[in-house]
Design a protein around this motif. Structure first.
Motif, mmCIF file in Angstrom:
data_model
loop_
_atom_site.group_PDB
_atom_site.id
_atom_site.type_symbol
_atom_site.label_atom_id
_atom_site.label_comp_id
_atom_site.label_asym_id
_atom_site.label_seq_id
_atom_site.Cartn_x
_atom_site.Cartn_y
_atom_site.Cartn_z
ATOM 1 N N SER A 21 -45.005 21.979 23.706
ATOM 2 C CA SER A 21 -44.414 21.852 25.043
ATOM 3 C C SER A 21 -43.113 22.645 25.162
ATOM 4 O O SER A 21 -42.901 23.366 26.133
ATOM 5 C CB SER A 21 -44.144 20.383 25.366
ATOM 6 O OG SER A 21 -45.332 19.648 25.375
ATOM 7 N N SER A 24 -43.788 26.425 25.006
ATOM 8 C CA SER A 24 -44.362 26.859 26.287
ATOM 9 C C SER A 24 -43.298 26.907 27.379
ATOM 10 O O SER A 24 -43.302 27.819 28.207
ATOM 11 C CB SER A 24 -45.498 25.928 26.700
ATOM 12 O OG SER A 24 -46.547 25.997 25.771
ATOM 13 N N ARG A 27 -41.297 30.082 26.726
ATOM 14 C CA ARG A 27 -42.029 31.329 26.957
ATOM 15 C C ARG A 27 -42.347 31.575 28.427
ATOM 16 O O ARG A 27 -42.560 32.704 28.831
ATOM 17 C CB ARG A 27 -43.304 31.344 26.124
ATOM 18 C CG ARG A 27 -42.973 31.432 24.626
ATOM 19 C CD ARG A 27 -44.161 31.651 23.789
ATOM 20 N NE ARG A 27 -44.627 33.015 23.987
ATOM 21 C CZ ARG A 27 -45.803 33.439 23.593
ATOM 22 N NH1 ARG A 27 -46.625 32.611 22.993
ATOM 23 N NH2 ARG A 27 -46.174 34.668 23.795
ATOM 24 N N THR A 28 -42.403 30.525 29.234
ATOM 25 C CA THR A 28 -42.698 30.714 30.664
ATOM 26 C C THR A 28 -41.445 30.701 31.526
ATOM 27 O O THR A 28 -41.551 30.769 32.742
ATOM 28 C CB THR A 28 -43.665 29.627 31.177
ATOM 29 O OG1 THR A 28 -43.094 28.350 30.939
ATOM 30 C CG2 THR A 28 -45.018 29.751 30.533
ATOM 31 N N SER A 36 -42.090 26.149 33.661
ATOM 32 C CA SER A 36 -41.206 25.873 32.540
ATOM 33 C C SER A 36 -40.655 24.450 32.619
ATOM 34 O O SER A 36 -40.582 23.743 31.613
ATOM 35 C CB SER A 36 -40.067 26.898 32.524
ATOM 36 O OG SER A 36 -39.242 26.698 31.416
ATOM 37 N N PHE A 39 -43.464 21.998 31.625
ATOM 38 C CA PHE A 39 -43.627 21.947 30.171
ATOM 39 C C PHE A 39 -42.463 21.198 29.518
ATOM 40 O O PHE A 39 -42.653 20.445 28.564
ATOM 41 C CB PHE A 39 -43.722 23.352 29.588
ATOM 42 C CG PHE A 39 -44.968 24.097 29.974
ATOM 43 C CD1 PHE A 39 -46.203 23.471 30.000
ATOM 44 C CD2 PHE A 39 -44.910 25.437 30.315
ATOM 45 C CE1 PHE A 39 -47.351 24.160 30.351
ATOM 46 C CE2 PHE A 39 -46.049 26.139 30.667
ATOM 47 C CZ PHE A 39 -47.275 25.497 30.687
ATOM 48 N N LEU A 178 -50.869 24.728 25.905
ATOM 49 C CA LEU A 178 -50.894 26.067 25.299
ATOM 50 C C LEU A 178 -51.737 27.034 26.131
ATOM 51 O O LEU A 178 -51.338 28.175 26.374
ATOM 52 C CB LEU A 178 -51.419 25.978 23.871
ATOM 53 C CG LEU A 178 -51.354 27.237 23.040
ATOM 54 C CD1 LEU A 178 -49.911 27.700 22.879
ATOM 55 C CD2 LEU A 178 -51.972 26.997 21.685
ATOM 56 N N GLN A 181 -49.877 27.904 29.342
ATOM 57 C CA GLN A 181 -48.788 28.843 29.064
ATOM 58 C C GLN A 181 -49.334 30.255 28.942
ATOM 59 O O GLN A 181 -48.774 31.201 29.491
ATOM 60 C CB GLN A 181 -48.059 28.406 27.791
ATOM 61 C CG GLN A 181 -46.928 29.306 27.373
ATOM 62 C CD GLN A 181 -47.336 30.251 26.263
ATOM 63 O OE1 GLN A 181 -48.044 29.893 25.335
ATOM 64 N NE2 GLN A 181 -46.908 31.468 26.376
#
Length: 188
Positions: A21, A24, A27-28, A36, A39, A178, A181
């Motif tokens: 979580s 992700s 990364r977003t 984001s 997550f 995952l 993401q």
């Protein structure tokens, strides 16, 4: 000793869900802040679950955890709709989730449970439809994993061990997060 084994397995599954979580969410962050934040809410909920396992004497009101699911998943749906240009539906999904969360003190436990299951189903179906129409395979796989997570929660604890249900739910949610993401990072 067998009880200790169960706690270790559940701790590992919750820790993996927490890591997935947070990674992700990071990364977003540049793709869409709503995803984001969704997550991040799931990660914070997992952290609280890990803390409850590590400190069993700690009295934490776990009934408040449902808000992360009620708001976290619609934030992901919001992101999928927004990135595909459907801003009205994105805002509508988010407003309904916020209204449900704001009304939570007046809801009974059973009503919260129904709201949570409907949110899971709505999020899974919304992302499934968007992914089918845009040809986003990872979004499709994520929505199927999210549907599996919702289905696992309906299993009868008399026939299936509660540990299997909890670990299976953590794995399904981790796979869904995952996949979402990765789906959000692909051009839609």
């Amino acid at each position: 000793m067998f009880s200790h084994y169960k706690d270790v397995v559940l701790l590992m599954s919750r820790s993996i869900l927490c890591a997935v979580s947070f990674v992700s969410a990071f990364r977003t962050l540049q793709v869409h802040r709503g995803a984001s934040a969704g997550f991040l809410l799931h990660g914070l909920s997992s952290v609280l679950g890990v803390v409850c396992l590590l400190l069993p004497g700690l009295s934490v009101d776990c009934s408040r955890l449902w808000v992360s699911s009620i708001i976290g998943l619609p934030l992901l749906v919001f992101s999928f709709f927004w990135l595909n240009g459907d801003h009205f539906t994105a805002n509508l999904a988010l407003m309904c989730a916020l209204l449900l969360a704001a009304c939570s003190p007046q809801l009974t436990y059973d009503t919260r449970l129904v709201g949570m299951h409907l949110t899971h189903a709505g999020a899974s179906l919304s992302i499934l439809v968007i992914s089918v129409f845009t040809g986003n395979r990872t979004g499709l796989l994520g929505s199927l994993a999210l549907g599996t997570w919702g289905l696992i929660s309906f299993l009868d604890t008399g026939r299936v061990k509660p540990l299997c249900i909890q670990v299976g739910a953590d794995c399904a949610l981790g796979a869904a997060i995952l996949a979402f993401q990765m789906a959000l990072k692909t051009p839609l």
